[in-house]
Enzyme design. Structure first.
Site, short mmCIF file in Angstrom:
data_model
loop_
_atom_site.label_atom_id
_atom_site.label_comp_id
_atom_site.label_asym_id
_atom_site.label_seq_id
_atom_site.Cartn_x
_atom_site.Cartn_y
_atom_site.Cartn_z
N GLY A 12 0.84 -1.18 0.00
CA GLY A 12 0.00 0.00 0.00
C GLY A 12 0.88 1.24 0.00
O GLY A 12 2.01 1.23 -0.51
N ILE A 50 2.48 2.74 2.49
CA ILE A 50 3.72 2.61 3.26
C ILE A 50 4.70 1.73 2.50
O ILE A 50 5.90 2.05 2.41
CB ILE A 50 3.43 2.03 4.66
CG1 ILE A 50 2.54 2.98 5.46
CG2 ILE A 50 4.74 1.78 5.41
CD1 ILE A 50 2.03 2.39 6.76
N THR A 80 6.75 -2.90 11.20
CA THR A 80 6.19 -1.63 11.68
C THR A 80 4.68 -1.61 11.45
O THR A 80 4.06 -0.55 11.52
CB THR A 80 6.82 -0.44 10.95
OG1 THR A 80 6.70 -0.64 9.53
CG2 THR A 80 8.29 -0.28 11.32
N ARG A 110 1.71 -4.47 12.48
CA ARG A 110 1.04 -4.92 13.69
C ARG A 110 1.75 -6.17 14.21
O ARG A 110 2.13 -7.04 13.44
CB ARG A 110 -0.44 -5.23 13.44
CG ARG A 110 -1.34 -4.02 13.27
CD ARG A 110 -1.49 -3.23 14.57
NE ARG A 110 -2.46 -2.14 14.48
CZ ARG A 110 -2.16 -0.91 14.09
NH1 ARG A 110 -0.92 -0.63 13.72
NH2 ARG A 110 -3.10 0.02 14.05
N GLU A 163 0.99 -4.65 23.94
CA GLU A 163 1.62 -3.35 24.09
C GLU A 163 1.05 -2.61 25.28
O GLU A 163 -0.16 -2.62 25.46
CB GLU A 163 1.44 -2.52 22.80
CG GLU A 163 2.10 -3.14 21.59
CD GLU A 163 1.92 -2.31 20.31
OE1 GLU A 163 1.24 -1.26 20.38
OE2 GLU A 163 2.45 -2.71 19.27
N HIS A 220 6.18 1.31 19.26
CA HIS A 220 5.06 1.64 18.39
C HIS A 220 5.03 3.14 18.12
O HIS A 220 4.02 3.82 18.34
CB HIS A 220 3.74 1.17 19.01
CG HIS A 220 2.65 1.01 17.98
ND1 HIS A 220 1.60 0.16 18.15
CD2 HIS A 220 2.45 1.59 16.77
CE1 HIS A 220 0.79 0.22 17.09
NE2 HIS A 220 1.29 1.09 16.25
N ALA A 241 6.41 4.52 15.05
CA ALA A 241 6.77 4.80 13.67
C ALA A 241 6.03 6.00 13.10
O ALA A 241 6.58 6.77 12.30
CB ALA A 241 6.51 3.57 12.80
#
Length: 304
Positions: free
Chosen positions: A151, A153, A227, A229, A258, A277, A279
């Protein structure tokens, strides 16, 4: 009609206050990022729109939020925090935000890749402890990076990797055509990649995507970056692969649980570089995110 940002961190609260316009619908900002789901009905107090960053909205709680018609989730991973189909049955629409942090997340993945290749975190810990722990790094120029998911990213990661002189291959559920990127079957990507970077959404189909069996198919000595899940990977199997050296190094920004528990095996392994988490956490991405959320509110208000 009004909206409430139910779990605003100090940073995002400041951005929302700055970008909210005088002609926008009223926006309440609840300055408590640690709000609990049980507190949401009172926090919303009849508001039609809830802006949610990271707080779970169970269906039984949503049912008691009088007047709630829309949830604007700050990101793409709403399913990790709520059930959109069940909310839709209650007459509550869930809106997600794509693309706001594509560059930020890709840059983080790129940085984790290089840190893994050079052993920076390991040497940093050693130097701080008075130890001169030198590592033999890996040159990435000319190496193959495999992108799982392509996608926004993934496309940004491809741009960065091509600029660094890497060969870029990718697997996507819907094949695409991108100059300088070769789309291959997943089995080929796992077998040929010197670096594998995950860029998938988490859903029922992708949960545990990098299973024990698929981790075993990775090229020995691979660098793995996540980066996206944490639940995309079988963490127990990854720990074993790291201990054996089958995975040379993992750069991880996301985890199944988390914050990462202090006793998690990842914290004991020298060939893992960890981040919290973070990024997407840049000023540029935060502006994009909140502006997109406010645009959702503006559209909802215009539609009546």
């Amino acid at each position: 009609m009004r909206a409430v940002f139910v779990d605003a961190s100090p940073t995002l609260a400041g951005v929302a206050e700055r970008l909210h316009r005088a002609d926008d619908i009223p926006l309440g900002i609840h300055h408590n990022p640690d709000v609990t789901p049980a507190e949401l009905p009172a926090v919303l107090d009849g508001a039609e729109i809830a802006i949610i960053d990271h707080t779970a909205l169970p269906t039984d709680i949503a049912r008691t939020c009088n007047g709630l018609k829309h949830v604007v989730f700050l990101g793409t991973g709403a399913r990790s925090y709520m059930n959109p189909e069940e909310l839709a049955a209650l007459g509550i629409s869930v809106h997600i935000i794509k693309g706001y942090g594509d560059t930020a997340v890709a840059e983080c993945a790129f940085a984790l890749m290089w840190a893994a290749a050079k052993g920076f975190a390991y040497m940093d810990r050693g130097v701080r402890a008075g130890k001169w722990l030198r590592t033999d790094g890996v040159e990435l120029t000319g190496k193959t990076i495999g992108l799982i998911g392509y996608g926004g990213i993934g496309a940004e990661m491809a741009r960065l990797a091509k600029g660094a002189g890497m060969r870029v291959i990718a697997w996507n559920r819907t094949p695409k055509d991108e100059p300088g990127v070769t789309f291959v079957p997943l089995e080929t990507l796992l077998a040929e990649s010197d670096v594998v970077s995950l860029h998938l959404l988490l859903n029922d189909e992708t949960r545990g995507f990098l299973s024990r069996e698929r981790l075993a198919q990775l090229k020995p000595g691979v660098i793995l970056v996540n980066t996206a899940r944490g639940a995309l990977i079988d963490e127990e199997a990854l720990v074993e692969a790291l201990k054996s050296g089958h995975v040379r190094h993992a750069g991880l920004d996301v985890f199944v649980t988390e914050p990462l528990p202090a006793d998690h095996p990842f914290t004991t392994l020298e060939n893992v570089t960890l981040s919290a988490h973070s990024a997407f956490r840049t000023p540029e991405a935060s502006d994009n995110l909140i502006e997109a959320a406010l645009n959702h509110c503006r559209r909802i208000a215009a539609e009546g």
